[in-house]
Design an enzyme around this catalytic site. Structure first.
Site, PDB file in Angstrom:
ATOM      1  N   LYS A  11       0.904  -0.931  -0.332  1.00  0.00           N
ATOM      2  CA  LYS A  11       0.128  -0.252   0.005  1.00  0.00           C
ATOM      3  C   LYS A  11       1.032   0.570   0.597  1.00  0.00           C
ATOM      4  O   LYS A  11       2.164   1.469   0.899  1.00  0.00           O
ATOM      5  CB  LYS A  11      -0.846   0.396   1.694  1.00  0.00           C
ATOM      6  CG  LYS A  11      -1.689   1.152   1.282  1.00  0.00           C
ATOM      7  CD  LYS A  11      -2.530   1.049   3.243  1.00  0.00           C
ATOM      8  CE  LYS A  11      -1.012   1.749   3.332  1.00  0.00           C
ATOM      9  NZ  LYS A  11      -0.923   2.704   4.301  1.00  0.00           N
ATOM     10  N   ALA A 100       7.326  -0.528   7.041  1.00  0.00           N
ATOM     11  CA  ALA A 100       8.511  -0.269   6.413  1.00  0.00           C
ATOM     12  C   ALA A 100       7.441   1.071   5.471  1.00  0.00           C
ATOM     13  O   ALA A 100       7.904   1.311   4.403  1.00  0.00           O
ATOM     14  CB  ALA A 100       8.489  -0.971   5.376  1.00  0.00           C
ATOM     15  N   GLY A 101       6.517   1.420   6.324  1.00  0.00           N
ATOM     16  CA  GLY A 101       5.296   2.424   5.449  1.00  0.00           C
ATOM     17  C   GLY A 101       5.058   1.714   4.852  1.00  0.00           C
ATOM     18  O   GLY A 101       3.704   2.710   3.942  1.00  0.00           O
ATOM     19  N   ILE A 102       4.277   0.910   4.080  1.00  0.00           N
ATOM     20  CA  ILE A 102       4.046   0.481   2.877  1.00  0.00           C
ATOM     21  C   ILE A 102       2.826  -1.215   3.535  1.00  0.00           C
ATOM     22  O   ILE A 102       2.305  -1.539   2.391  1.00  0.00           O
ATOM     23  CB  ILE A 102       4.770  -0.627   2.021  1.00  0.00           C
ATOM     24  CG1 ILE A 102       5.280  -1.740   2.420  1.00  0.00           C
ATOM     25  CG2 ILE A 102       6.079   0.724   1.744  1.00  0.00           C
ATOM     26  CD1 ILE A 102       6.400  -2.261   1.078  1.00  0.00           C
ATOM     27  N   GLY A 103       2.226  -0.354   4.759  1.00  0.00           N
ATOM     28  CA  GLY A 103       1.874  -1.730   4.976  1.00  0.00           C
ATOM     29  C   GLY A 103       1.330  -2.705   4.505  1.00  0.00           C
ATOM     30  O   GLY A 103       0.179  -3.680   4.536  1.00  0.00           O
ATOM     31  N   GLY A 104       2.373  -3.460   4.609  1.00  0.00           N
ATOM     32  CA  GLY A 104       2.270  -5.246   4.378  1.00  0.00           C
ATOM     33  C   GLY A 104       1.709  -5.759   5.309  1.00  0.00           C
ATOM     34  O   GLY A 104       1.107  -6.438   5.202  1.00  0.00           O
ATOM     35  N   GLY A 105       1.973  -5.482   6.822  1.00  0.00           N
ATOM     36  CA  GLY A 105       1.034  -6.543   7.889  1.00  0.00           C
ATOM     37  C   GLY A 105       0.034  -6.104   7.583  1.00  0.00           C
ATOM     38  O   GLY A 105      -1.102  -7.050   7.300  1.00  0.00           O
ATOM     39  N   SER A 106      -1.003  -4.944   7.438  1.00  0.00           N
ATOM     40  CA  SER A 106      -2.215  -4.701   7.425  1.00  0.00           C
ATOM     41  C   SER A 106      -3.115  -4.861   5.312  1.00  0.00           C
ATOM     42  O   SER A 106      -3.745  -5.773   6.015  1.00  0.00           O
ATOM     43  CB  SER A 106      -2.311  -3.235   7.129  1.00  0.00           C
ATOM     44  OG  SER A 106      -2.103  -2.480   8.599  1.00  0.00           O
ATOM     45  N   ASP A 139      -5.181   0.562   9.422  1.00  0.00           N
ATOM     46  CA  ASP A 139      -5.158   0.616   7.158  1.00  0.00           C
ATOM     47  C   ASP A 139      -5.958  -0.543   7.067  1.00  0.00           C
ATOM     48  O   ASP A 139      -5.414  -1.334   5.826  1.00  0.00           O
ATOM     49  CB  ASP A 139      -3.427   0.697   6.848  1.00  0.00           C
ATOM     50  CG  ASP A 139      -2.824   1.376   7.034  1.00  0.00           C
ATOM     51  OD1 ASP A 139      -3.792   2.673   7.129  1.00  0.00           O
ATOM     52  OD2 ASP A 139      -1.638   1.682   6.999  1.00  0.00           O
TER      53      ASP A 139
END
Length: 291
Positions: A11, A100-106, A139
């Site tokens: 994201k 990392a600010g890219i919502g990987g877990g979300s 997110d």
């Protein structure tokens, strides 16, 4: 039933305006144009009686304890809201960097909800699915249907799909995990305080790439400056991307440390990714498209 599979794409916050800190709950009120990348984690679900999770892939190590993984947390929230929910064993292949600010877990959590919804014949707008997404993380709701749209509030207000033209881009993470809390602390807003700055530009549906750039270029990520105080290497990554031929815009995503750059075309993005990999062989670098 056979194995179910879905992607959990990165994201990307093309813009991220912090409006202020809400007096009621202390959350930061945001406006963000969110898009999703082609690069993604992969999640599989093998239907069965017990809920389980196996994690593999190049970024599996930093993903943390399995019991605390957002995939399982989302599944448990949905099971609490749907009697007799069919479950199973998840297999998550991690490609995206963590914190990392890219919502990987979300995005992983949203992927789990999509697979469970498919297995149980639930629509993605089913109240229990929406409630589980919100309970899992701010997110997660916007990642349920990963297509470009506006996100407002603390993540609970999701706009309609915008059908924006794909943007050739490069994602770069300098290998430094950044937690969200220290970045918001560095922003320094007190409860009830508003942040000065221009309003977020309106975003119409169906914009071509030039029009999207016209919208996001005068906008900003209000977390970029405080994140630079937490992880100065973010500035190095931005400078390296801006130095590449065909770069039209470079900005941080979320609270960092991943940054992205939008390029004039796919060839320029591919060339830039190659140059960044040569300059910083230890960094995570992915040419992609955002939409």
């Amino acid at each position: 039933m056979s194995l179910l599979t879905t992607r959990a794409p990165a994201k990307i916050n093309l813009t991220l305006h912090v409006l202020g800190r809400r007096p009621g709950d202390g959350y930061h009120a945001l406006e963000s144009l969110v898009a999703f990348a082609e690069v993604a984690d992969t999640l599989e679900l093998l239907p069965g009686r017990d809920l389980a999770l196996e994690v593999s892939g190049p970024t599996a190590g930093p993903a943390g304890p399995l019991d605390d993984n957002l995939v399982l947390r989302a599944a448990r929230h949905l099971a609490a809201g749907v009697d007799g929910l069919r479950l199973g064993a998840f297999r998550l292949h991690k490609q995206l960097p963590v914190a990392a600010g890219i919502g990987g877990g979300s995005s992983d959590a949203a992927a789990a909800l999509r697979l469970l919804a498919e297995l149980n014949a639930l629509a993605l707008d089913h109240p229990a699915v929406i409630a589980a997404a919100r309970a899992t993380g701010a997110d997660v709701p916007v990642c349920l249907d990963p297509r470009a749209r506006m996100m407002r509030g603390a993540g609970e207000e999701i706009g309609p799909v915008l059908e924006l033209a794909p943007l050739p881009a490069v994602l770069v993470n300098p290998g430094v995990p950044v937690s969200t809390a220290p970045v918001f602390k560095a922003l320094g807003l007190a409860v009830g305080q508003r942040l000065d700055g221009a309003e977020h530009p309106g975003v119409a549906a169906g914009l071509d790439a030039d029009a999207v750039l016209g919208v996001i270029a005068p906008a900003r990520n209000d977390l970029e400056a405080p994140a630079l105080t937490v992880a100065p290497v973010i500035g190095e990554a931005l400078a390296l991307l801006r130095a590449q031929g065909g770069c039209r815009l470079a900005r941080m995503s979320g609270s960092g440390a991943t940054v992205f750059a939008i390029f004039s075309d796919t060839a320029a993005a591919q060339a830039a990714a190659g140059a960044v990999r040569v300059a910083q062989p230890g960094w995570w670098v992915e040419p992609t498209r955002l939409a």
